[in-house]
Scaffold this active site. Structure first.
Site, PDB file in Angstrom:
ATOM      1  N   ARG A 167      33.900  68.615  46.520  1.00  0.00           N
ATOM      2  CA  ARG A 167      34.885  69.658  46.848  1.00  0.00           C
ATOM      3  C   ARG A 167      35.563  69.465  48.203  1.00  0.00           C
ATOM      4  O   ARG A 167      36.540  70.125  48.520  1.00  0.00           O
ATOM      5  CB  ARG A 167      34.226  71.042  46.771  1.00  0.00           C
ATOM      6  CG  ARG A 167      34.166  71.565  45.338  1.00  0.00           C
ATOM      7  CD  ARG A 167      33.692  72.986  45.313  1.00  0.00           C
ATOM      8  NE  ARG A 167      32.252  73.080  45.469  1.00  0.00           N
ATOM      9  CZ  ARG A 167      31.625  74.166  45.919  1.00  0.00           C
ATOM     10  NH1 ARG A 167      32.318  75.237  46.279  1.00  0.00           N
ATOM     11  NH2 ARG A 167      30.317  74.185  46.010  1.00  0.00           N
ATOM     12  N   LYS A 171      42.815  58.630  83.729  1.00  0.00           N
ATOM     13  CA  LYS A 171      41.914  57.894  82.833  1.00  0.00           C
ATOM     14  C   LYS A 171      41.055  56.943  83.656  1.00  0.00           C
ATOM     15  O   LYS A 171      41.584  56.231  84.508  1.00  0.00           O
ATOM     16  CB  LYS A 171      42.714  57.083  81.814  1.00  0.00           C
ATOM     17  CG  LYS A 171      41.829  56.390  80.795  1.00  0.00           C
ATOM     18  CD  LYS A 171      42.386  55.080  80.318  1.00  0.00           C
ATOM     19  CE  LYS A 171      42.267  53.997  81.360  1.00  0.00           C
ATOM     20  NZ  LYS A 171      42.523  52.637  80.859  1.00  0.00           N
ATOM     21  N   ARG A 223      41.331  61.931  80.579  1.00  0.00           N
ATOM     22  CA  ARG A 223      40.837  61.027  79.533  1.00  0.00           C
ATOM     23  C   ARG A 223      39.500  60.408  79.945  1.00  0.00           C
ATOM     24  O   ARG A 223      39.050  60.585  81.074  1.00  0.00           O
ATOM     25  CB  ARG A 223      41.904  59.986  79.245  1.00  0.00           C
ATOM     26  CG  ARG A 223      43.133  60.614  78.553  1.00  0.00           C
ATOM     27  CD  ARG A 223      44.262  59.614  78.393  1.00  0.00           C
ATOM     28  NE  ARG A 223      43.789  58.401  77.741  1.00  0.00           N
ATOM     29  CZ  ARG A 223      44.341  57.198  77.919  1.00  0.00           C
ATOM     30  NH1 ARG A 223      45.363  57.043  78.739  1.00  0.00           N
ATOM     31  NH2 ARG A 223      43.854  56.146  77.290  1.00  0.00           N
TER      32      ARG A 223
END
Ligand code: UD1
Ligand code: CA
Length: 449
Positions: A16, A337, A319
């Protein structure tokens, strides 16, 4: 305490879900449903785990081993029912001296407290414990049956129930525990498949135990934590419930969430005391926010640490590998980052800092970019203590800017800058006196001709 074993059933295909991914690998708060169940078991002090997967579901086993490295993985060849699934793990439970719990891999909200309560019932003398819950709509669940002395005497599956039994609302969550591996072995061997579905029902163990005079008990839980996920809709419901829990925990630990329903955590987000989180913030995996820090509206953070009293946002993106020391500031439209910002460093506007270290109290002007990638490899930028990087500068890595150095706005810096120096690489400005006035005059003359 005797070592307990959790047998986690994860062989279902999850049709499902309409997915190429096995059901239990779908994620809630950043980690798989299977990982939630394994973590819950471990948090409740269950030291061993066996995971039952379907044929060709090596990735499910691997996901389990990533969380519980010493788990045993078993394959259930054909899906003949829950008792058959448990039997696949006989290699793990037959020799188990301590309690054996059967958990479902698609029940990610189960809490360690509830598992502990089940273990407590076993310690208090029960041979078999079922986690039951009061269902608003019991359709599809097994109903708990009791004798005249209110002893749990069996579980009737919906399809095999009489109308009177169907009217019962106290249901089987599916989670069951046995005093020992021997108790489970003794019962499961006698379970047959003479029922409406032609399946081997684990739930039949209850009536067998009761008839033998073993002590059978129910541990109650709320329906919420035993919610089974079968569809994407149920996945979103479970996610919502998990988020509510994580928000409550953050607030209980001393964080202010201005609009809790708009803040999304990962299961492992760590938030300190007196942290302020404004609306619309998303925490990916692996984020720690230290005491007194502020995350302003519309930020996205992952695998980062925000130090004490640091301020991030609004509209900032941290990040992986970002570390902000005490009091550092990251302002609007800034992306960081794999970089360390030392104490009091400021990166306030429209900037990309990647693969860099920024010294204490350094100030990075608006529009600064660390050009960390040359198309082949990543390079690092080092910015010294107290350095001042003028707006709209490009720092071409690898490059080092010394302590206290000054970069003129609009510079492209490709060579190291010594401490306390001024570096400028923009074209010199030229001003031509009266030029604009002269041009205007000429235009007006042409028009009147
Ligand atoms: C089961 C219980 C029911 C309970 C309900 C709670 C039985 C017979 N019934 O019913 O009393 O109210 O859970 O949700 O146990 N699985 C396998 N291999 C199999 C069959 C099942 O690994 O051969 C796994 C499924 O992937 C699933 C779990 O066992 O995670 C439950 O199986 P499912 O068929 O969904 O049982 P229900 O009919 O929902
Ligand atoms: Ca089910």
């Amino acid at each position: 305490m005797t070592q307990a074993l959790a047998v986690v059933l994860a062989a279902g295909k999850g049709t499902r879900m309409k997915s190429d991914l096995p059901k239990v690998l779908h994620r809630i708060a950043g980690t798989t449903m299977l990982a939630h169940v394994l973590r819950t078991a471990a948090a409740a002090g269950v030291s061993q785990a066996a995971i039952v997967v379907g044929p060709g579901m090596g990735d499910v086993g691997d996901a389990g081993l990533a969380v519980t490295p010493d788990a045993q993985v078993f394959v259930q060849e054909d899906q003949l029912g829950t008792a058959d699934a448990v039997k696949a793990a006989a290699g793990a439970y037959e020799t188990a001296k301590g309690p054996v719990l059967v958990l479902y891999g698609d029940t990610p909200l189960l809490r360690p407290e509830t598992v502990k309560a089940v273990l407590g019932e076993l310690e208090a003398g029960a041979d078999l414990v079922v986690i039951g819950f009061e269902a608003a709509d019991p359709t599809g669940y097994g109903r708990l049956l009791f004798d005249e002395k209110s002893r749990l005497s069996g579980i009737r599956e919906e399809k095999d129930a009489t109308p009177a039994e169907r009217a019962l609302t106290l249901c089987n969550s599916g989670i069951m525990a046995f005093r020992s591996g021997a108790t489970l072995s003794g019962l499961i061997g006698r379970i047959g498949n003479h029922n409406a579905k032609g399946e081997y029902y684990l739930t039949d163990a209850v009536a067998l135990a009761y008839q033998e005079g073993l002590q059978t008990r129910v541990a109650l839980s709320n329906g919420e934590e035993v919610l089974g996920v079968n569809s994407r809709t149920e996945l979103s419901v479970a996610e919502g419930l998990m988020q509510r829990r994580l928000r409550t925990t953050a607030m209980e630990q001393g964080a202010t969430l201005v609009a809790p329903e708009t803040v999304f955590f990962s299961f492992d987000t760590a938030v300190g005391r007196d942290v302020l989180i404004e609306p619309n913030v998303i925490f990916g995996l692996g984020v720690t926010v230290d005491d007194g820090a502020t995350i302003r509206a519309f930020c996205h953070l992952e695998k980062s640490r925000v130090g004490p009293g640091a301020v991030v946002g609004p509209f900032a993106r941290l990040r992986p590998g970002t570390e902000l020391a005490q009091g550092a500031r990251v302002g609007n439209f800034v992306e960081i980052k794999n970089a360390y910002l030392a104490e009091g460093a400021k990166v306030n506007h429209l900037t990309y800092i990647g693969d860099a270290t920024v010294g204490p109290k350094a100030n990075i002007g608006a529009g600064t970019i660390t050009c960390n990638y040359d198309g082949f490899a990543k390079h690092t930028t080092e910015i010294g203590a107290g350095a001042f990087v003028g707006s709209n500068s490009s720092l071409i890595a690898p490059v080092t800017i010394g302590d206290g150095a000054y970069i003129g706005s609009g510079s492209v810096i490709s060579k190291d800058v010594p401490s306390d120096a001024l570096a400028l690489s923009r074209a010199p400005q030229e001003s031509r006196e009266g030029w604009a006035a002269k041009v205007r005059q000429r235009r007006n003359r042409d028009k009147t001709k």
